[in-house]
Motif scaffolding. Structure first.
Motif, PDB file in Angstrom:
ATOM      1  N   GLN A  91      -6.074 -23.574 -19.196  1.00  0.00           N
ATOM      2  CA  GLN A  91      -4.609 -23.814 -18.884  1.00  0.00           C
ATOM      3  C   GLN A  91      -4.595 -24.917 -17.694  1.00  0.00           C
ATOM      4  O   GLN A  91      -5.354 -24.466 -16.476  1.00  0.00           O
ATOM      5  CB  GLN A  91      -3.908 -22.657 -18.298  1.00  0.00           C
ATOM      6  N   LEU A  92      -4.185 -26.185 -17.921  1.00  0.00           N
ATOM      7  CA  LEU A  92      -4.520 -27.176 -16.660  1.00  0.00           C
ATOM      8  C   LEU A  92      -3.454 -26.743 -15.668  1.00  0.00           C
ATOM      9  O   LEU A  92      -2.291 -26.150 -15.916  1.00  0.00           O
ATOM     10  CB  LEU A  92      -3.738 -28.504 -17.404  1.00  0.00           C
ATOM     11  N   ASN A  93      -3.854 -26.749 -14.333  1.00  0.00           N
ATOM     12  CA  ASN A  93      -3.013 -26.705 -13.267  1.00  0.00           C
ATOM     13  C   ASN A  93      -2.004 -27.726 -13.062  1.00  0.00           C
ATOM     14  O   ASN A  93      -1.883 -28.071 -11.644  1.00  0.00           O
ATOM     15  CB  ASN A  93      -3.963 -26.268 -12.065  1.00  0.00           C
ATOM     16  N   THR A  94      -1.168 -28.055 -14.044  1.00  0.00           N
ATOM     17  CA  THR A  94      -0.064 -28.828 -14.028  1.00  0.00           C
ATOM     18  C   THR A  94       0.858 -28.684 -12.897  1.00  0.00           C
ATOM     19  O   THR A  94       1.698 -29.451 -12.324  1.00  0.00           O
ATOM     20  CB  THR A  94       0.608 -29.310 -15.159  1.00  0.00           C
ATOM     21  N   PRO A  95       1.361 -27.374 -12.301  1.00  0.00           N
ATOM     22  CA  PRO A  95       2.098 -27.275 -11.112  1.00  0.00           C
ATOM     23  C   PRO A  95       1.623 -28.016 -10.168  1.00  0.00           C
ATOM     24  O   PRO A  95       2.765 -28.233  -9.048  1.00  0.00           O
ATOM     25  CB  PRO A  95       2.092 -25.645 -11.007  1.00  0.00           C
ATOM     26  N   GLY A  96       0.359 -28.475  -9.717  1.00  0.00           N
ATOM     27  CA  GLY A  96       0.298 -29.091  -8.657  1.00  0.00           C
ATOM     28  C   GLY A  96       0.956 -30.126  -7.783  1.00  0.00           C
ATOM     29  O   GLY A  96       1.438 -29.906  -6.702  1.00  0.00           O
ATOM     30  N   PRO A  97       1.456 -31.114  -8.676  1.00  0.00           N
ATOM     31  CA  PRO A  97       2.335 -32.248  -7.984  1.00  0.00           C
ATOM     32  C   PRO A  97       3.653 -31.683  -7.541  1.00  0.00           C
ATOM     33  O   PRO A  97       4.396 -32.227  -6.631  1.00  0.00           O
ATOM     34  CB  PRO A  97       2.259 -33.157  -9.221  1.00  0.00           C
ATOM     35  N   LEU A  98       4.082 -30.566  -8.344  1.00  0.00           N
ATOM     36  CA  LEU A  98       5.681 -30.121  -8.166  1.00  0.00           C
ATOM     37  C   LEU A  98       5.575 -29.394  -6.922  1.00  0.00           C
ATOM     38  O   LEU A  98       6.428 -29.410  -6.083  1.00  0.00           O
ATOM     39  CB  LEU A  98       6.167 -29.547  -9.390  1.00  0.00           C
ATOM     40  N   LEU A  99       4.421 -28.623  -7.011  1.00  0.00           N
ATOM     41  CA  LEU A  99       4.232 -27.850  -5.628  1.00  0.00           C
ATOM     42  C   LEU A  99       4.283 -28.703  -4.447  1.00  0.00           C
ATOM     43  O   LEU A  99       4.839 -28.388  -3.396  1.00  0.00           O
ATOM     44  CB  LEU A  99       3.098 -26.873  -5.996  1.00  0.00           C
ATOM     45  N   ALA A 100       3.516 -29.666  -4.591  1.00  0.00           N
ATOM     46  CA  ALA A 100       3.273 -30.602  -3.241  1.00  0.00           C
ATOM     47  C   ALA A 100       4.398 -31.130  -2.883  1.00  0.00           C
ATOM     48  O   ALA A 100       4.619 -31.518  -1.709  1.00  0.00           O
ATOM     49  CB  ALA A 100       1.974 -31.821  -3.749  1.00  0.00           C
ATOM     50  N   ALA A 101       5.446 -31.443  -3.728  1.00  0.00           N
ATOM     51  CA  ALA A 101       7.038 -31.836  -3.604  1.00  0.00           C
ATOM     52  C   ALA A 101       7.780 -30.952  -2.751  1.00  0.00           C
ATOM     53  O   ALA A 101       9.031 -31.314  -2.190  1.00  0.00           O
ATOM     54  CB  ALA A 101       7.561 -32.516  -4.714  1.00  0.00           C
ATOM     55  N   LEU A 102       7.384 -29.845  -2.782  1.00  0.00           N
ATOM     56  CA  LEU A 102       8.227 -28.478  -2.079  1.00  0.00           C
ATOM     57  C   LEU A 102       7.787 -28.771  -0.734  1.00  0.00           C
ATOM     58  O   LEU A 102       6.797 -28.591  -0.126  1.00  0.00           O
ATOM     59  CB  LEU A 102       7.800 -27.323  -2.537  1.00  0.00           C
ATOM     60  N   PRO A 103       9.029 -28.859   0.167  1.00  0.00           N
ATOM     61  CA  PRO A 103       8.858 -28.765   1.717  1.00  0.00           C
ATOM     62  C   PRO A 103       8.182 -27.553   2.265  1.00  0.00           C
ATOM     63  O   PRO A 103       7.357 -27.901   3.288  1.00  0.00           O
ATOM     64  CB  PRO A 103      10.124 -29.024   2.429  1.00  0.00           C
ATOM     65  N   GLY A 104       8.246 -26.763   1.889  1.00  0.00           N
ATOM     66  CA  GLY A 104       7.740 -25.469   2.487  1.00  0.00           C
ATOM     67  C   GLY A 104       6.302 -25.312   1.838  1.00  0.00           C
ATOM     68  O   GLY A 104       5.441 -24.257   2.474  1.00  0.00           O
ATOM     69  N   VAL A 105       5.411 -26.113   1.278  1.00  0.00           N
ATOM     70  CA  VAL A 105       4.033 -25.879   0.957  1.00  0.00           C
ATOM     71  C   VAL A 105       3.199 -26.647   1.766  1.00  0.00           C
ATOM     72  O   VAL A 105       3.488 -27.770   1.895  1.00  0.00           O
ATOM     73  CB  VAL A 105       3.991 -26.229  -0.465  1.00  0.00           C
ATOM     74  N   GLU A 149      10.171 -18.614   3.207  1.00  0.00           N
ATOM     75  CA  GLU A 149      11.302 -18.914   2.441  1.00  0.00           C
ATOM     76  C   GLU A 149      11.006 -19.784   1.177  1.00  0.00           C
ATOM     77  O   GLU A 149      11.882 -20.078   0.341  1.00  0.00           O
ATOM     78  CB  GLU A 149      12.328 -19.838   3.231  1.00  0.00           C
ATOM     79  N   ALA A 150       9.905 -20.121   0.934  1.00  0.00           N
ATOM     80  CA  ALA A 150       9.405 -21.354  -0.144  1.00  0.00           C
ATOM     81  C   ALA A 150       8.736 -20.394  -1.132  1.00  0.00           C
ATOM     82  O   ALA A 150       8.645 -21.076  -2.269  1.00  0.00           O
ATOM     83  CB  ALA A 150       8.402 -22.399   0.195  1.00  0.00           C
ATOM     84  N   VAL A 151       8.430 -19.095  -1.017  1.00  0.00           N
ATOM     85  CA  VAL A 151       7.890 -18.256  -2.224  1.00  0.00           C
ATOM     86  C   VAL A 151       8.631 -18.415  -3.430  1.00  0.00           C
ATOM     87  O   VAL A 151       7.937 -18.598  -4.438  1.00  0.00           O
ATOM     88  CB  VAL A 151       7.484 -16.959  -1.463  1.00  0.00           C
TER      89      VAL A 151
END
Length: 362
Positions: A220-234, A327-329
């Motif tokens: 399972q490719l860890n494709t959430p990476g770029p979207l997670l990086a775009a979240l201000p709370g990560v 607050e980003a969880v």
């Protein structure tokens, strides 16, 4: 219990090929040099001048190097390769490629291309089997939307396959493993226990359902990476691989100068992993991991030996470990679940530094 058959059936009078896992002294990310030994080796290397464009180097044992190209783009460069963790050649290729590309996602980037690294015992494995390994890797690259643009091959004693993976990320969205903040929550994207299942496979103790579970998580490719990086709370990310959940949480804590606290009851496990570990299906790398960093870990008095083995169990193509503001969880979990990571959950937090342990279990 049985494991799926490897292989390519023999053609003509050609003798049957050995199981792929029988040709390797350690499989998957369990092949990694033990953390303590690696640290000693790297201490002996000469320091080199670091250009200002190198945003991430070797300083904190991060997942990849990152080099800024311009105001809008930074290049992510990483490589990962290992010996067989399964006997099916196509599946071996898939796992190895997924694992290598994961480091790009862990930095918050998007992969753009790969180079294949291939070492094979030509006198032992058929051209057909080797071709299946490469095709397995190519299938994952197609799924990730990237070409294999070249590579290098050698004749080696043990089968080795992996990739050089390259990606792009905006310089402001690079997610290091060392930038966690006090009060952050820790979210894990995949269940652990891959090393346990792979040890069971090598001993013929893994059934078809267990093999299917293992394949599902490792490919399972860890494709959430770029979207997670775009979240201000990560604030920080890494992927959990050969040094196990404990080792990679420790890297995160050391890099931030803080302590990682894990709620063990919330850590997701692959189905059957604990029972297989209780039955003795534990990798040698688990013990080497613990020997390297166990002194930095504080365990509850009643923490079972089997749980210690799971905590230090080497993962191959494991999940992303995300350090984010409380607050980003919910947003982090939503990204994971929208992309098919149903086991993702909050597993701990980043707490104040202590004089002793850098990783605390509760």
């Amino acid at each position: 219990m049985t494991h799926p058959a490897p292989s390519t059936p023999p053609s003509g009078n050609k003798p049957a090929e050995p199981r792929l896992t029988s040709l390797s002294h350690g499989g998957g990310c369990g092949c990694k040099i033990a953390p303590g030994v690696l640290s000693s080796i790297l201490k002996g290397t000469s320091a080199m001048p670091i250009p200002k464009e190198l945003l991430v180097g070797i300083e904190t044992a991060d997942d990849a190097a990152v080099y800024q190209l311009n105001d809008e783009q930074a290049l992510i460069a990483t490589t990962d390769f290992f010996m067989p963790i399964v006997d099916n050649p196509f599946d071996f290729g898939r796992i190895a490629a997924t694992n290598a590309i994961s480091d790009v996602y862990a930095m918050g980037g998007t992969p753009i291309m790969a180079l294949a690294l291939v070492g094979m015992p030509i006198a032992v494995l058929s051209v057909e089997t080797i071709g299946q390994i490469l095709e397995g890797g190519a299938s994952v690259c197609r799924a990730a939307g990237i070409p294999i643009a070249g590579g290098h091959t050698i004749d080696s004693v043990e089968p080795i396959y992996g990739l050089v993976a390259l990606g792009l990320v905006h310089p402001s969205r690079v997610k290091k493993n060392a930038s966690a903040r006090l009060g952050d929550k820790l979210v894990l994207g995949k269940p652990i226990g891959v090393g346990i299942l792979s040890a069971a496979l090598k001993k013929n103790n893994l059934d078809a359902a267990g093999y299917a579970q293992m394949m599902a998580v490792t490919t399972q490719l860890n494709t959430p990476g770029p979207l997670l990086a775009a979240l201000p709370g990560v604030h920080a990310m890494t992927d959990v691989t050969g040094f196990a959940l404990a080792g990679h949480a420790l890297e995160m804590a050391r890099g931030a100068g803080l302590t990682a606290t894990l709620d063990w009851r919330r850590v997701p496990l692959l189905p059957g992993a604990r029972d297989l570990a209780l039955a003795g299906n534990i990798t040698g790398a688990s013990g080497r991991n613990w020997a390297a960093y166990g002194a930095e870990v504080a365990l509850p008095a009643d923490f079972a030996a089997v749980d210690q083995a799971l905590l230090s169990d080497p993962q191959t193509s494991g999940g992303l470990l995300v350090s984010c503001a409380p607050e980003a969880v919910d947003a982090v979990l939503a990204v994971f679940r929208d992309l098919g990571f149903g086991d993702a959950c909050e597993v701990g937090e980043i707490t104040a530094a202590t004089a002793g342990a850098k990783l605390v279990l509760r």
